[in-house]
Design a protein around this motif. Structure first.
Motif, short mmCIF file in Angstrom:
data_model
loop_
_atom_site.label_atom_id
_atom_site.label_comp_id
_atom_site.label_asym_id
_atom_site.label_seq_id
_atom_site.Cartn_x
_atom_site.Cartn_y
_atom_site.Cartn_z
N TYR A 198 0.60 -1.17 -0.06
CA TYR A 198 -0.01 0.02 0.16
C TYR A 198 0.99 1.22 -0.02
O TYR A 198 0.77 1.94 -0.84
CB TYR A 198 -0.89 -0.05 1.41
CG TYR A 198 -2.07 1.09 1.39
CD1 TYR A 198 -2.99 1.16 0.59
CD2 TYR A 198 -1.37 2.38 2.05
CE1 TYR A 198 -3.84 2.19 0.65
CE2 TYR A 198 -2.53 3.34 2.05
CZ TYR A 198 -3.77 3.13 1.45
OH TYR A 198 -4.44 4.44 1.68
N ALA A 253 -4.11 2.33 -4.25
CA ALA A 253 -3.25 1.78 -3.27
C ALA A 253 -3.51 0.66 -2.79
O ALA A 253 -3.01 -0.46 -2.46
CB ALA A 253 -2.53 2.94 -2.45
N ALA A 254 -4.90 0.72 -2.37
CA ALA A 254 -5.53 -0.49 -1.58
C ALA A 254 -5.97 -1.62 -2.72
O ALA A 254 -5.64 -2.88 -2.23
CB ALA A 254 -7.17 0.01 -1.16
N GLN A 311 -2.27 -3.13 -2.74
CA GLN A 311 -1.92 -4.32 -1.41
C GLN A 311 -3.00 -5.45 -1.58
O GLN A 311 -2.44 -6.68 -1.24
CB GLN A 311 -2.77 -3.46 -0.38
CG GLN A 311 -2.64 -4.21 1.00
CD GLN A 311 -1.33 -4.47 1.39
OE1 GLN A 311 -0.25 -3.76 1.19
NE2 GLN A 311 -1.12 -5.33 2.17
#
Length: 191
Positions: free
Chosen positions: A145, A173-174, A177
């Motif tokens: 992330y 970003a999530a 991840q």
């Protein structure tokens, strides 16, 4: 007649050489990706040993940056909706590294012949950059992330927190991840 034979041979060779640069067929399975692209597993393991960045973090970042397209570029900008005015940025290749950052990498590592469209060079760049993110911003190498946020915003932008008011970027970003977790679980079964 001789030139037409040579031209036909060149066209056939060009058509047959596209396999290495084509993206893998199943982007949702890390094992499938590495089975299809045989040398990539070796390249990732080399980067993991050299920089300590897990392969799943690099693969998840590549997925969101270029979808594994070796010659990926940013979209063109247009004036008046129809007149092309260049690209949105100089980002190019698997890693979507911009010119200045790629030049910095080549100087810092001595890898002067590195090409952004070569997978081995691109993943070495990403491992190097993420290692720099750890040194400069204290981001764990397994933290896909925050590694992605620093990768996208740059080390200084990350330090300033320029991503905080960009919800779309936090969402990406999530997703990086989540994909890194998925790829990591898959890689544990196929290694």
């Amino acid at each position: 007649m001789k030139y037409s034979t040579i031209l036909i041979a060149i066209l056939i060779l060009t058509a047959c050489s596209g396999g290495r640069s084509d993206p893998p067929r199943n982007l949702d399975n890390a094992c499938s990706i590495l089975d299809e692209k045989r040398g990539w597993s070796r390249d990732l393991k080399k980067v993991e040993r050299k920089y300590g960045v897990p392969g799943e973090v690099i693969l998840a970042t590549i997925y969101h940056e270029s979808h594994f397209k070796s010659h990926a570029r940013t979209p063109r900008k247009f004036t008046l909706g129809v007149i092309p005015m260049g690209r949105q940025s100089s980002a190019y290749g698997f890693s979507q590294a911009i010119d200045g950052t790629w030049d910095w990498y080549k100087r810092a590592t001595g890898n002067r012949s590195a090409k952004r469209h070569n997978f081995d060079d691109a993943v070495d760049f990403m491992g190097w950059y993420m290692n720099e993110s750890t040194k400069r911003n204290g981001i764990e190498k397994t933290d896909a992330y925050n590694q992605y946020l620093a990768y996208h915003q740059g080390h200084t932008g990350f330090k300033r927190g320029s991503y905080r008011n960009q919800q779309w970027l936090l969402n990406v970003a999530a997703k990086v991840q989540a994909r890194a977790i998925l790829y990591g679980a898959q890689l544990n079964t196929c290694r």
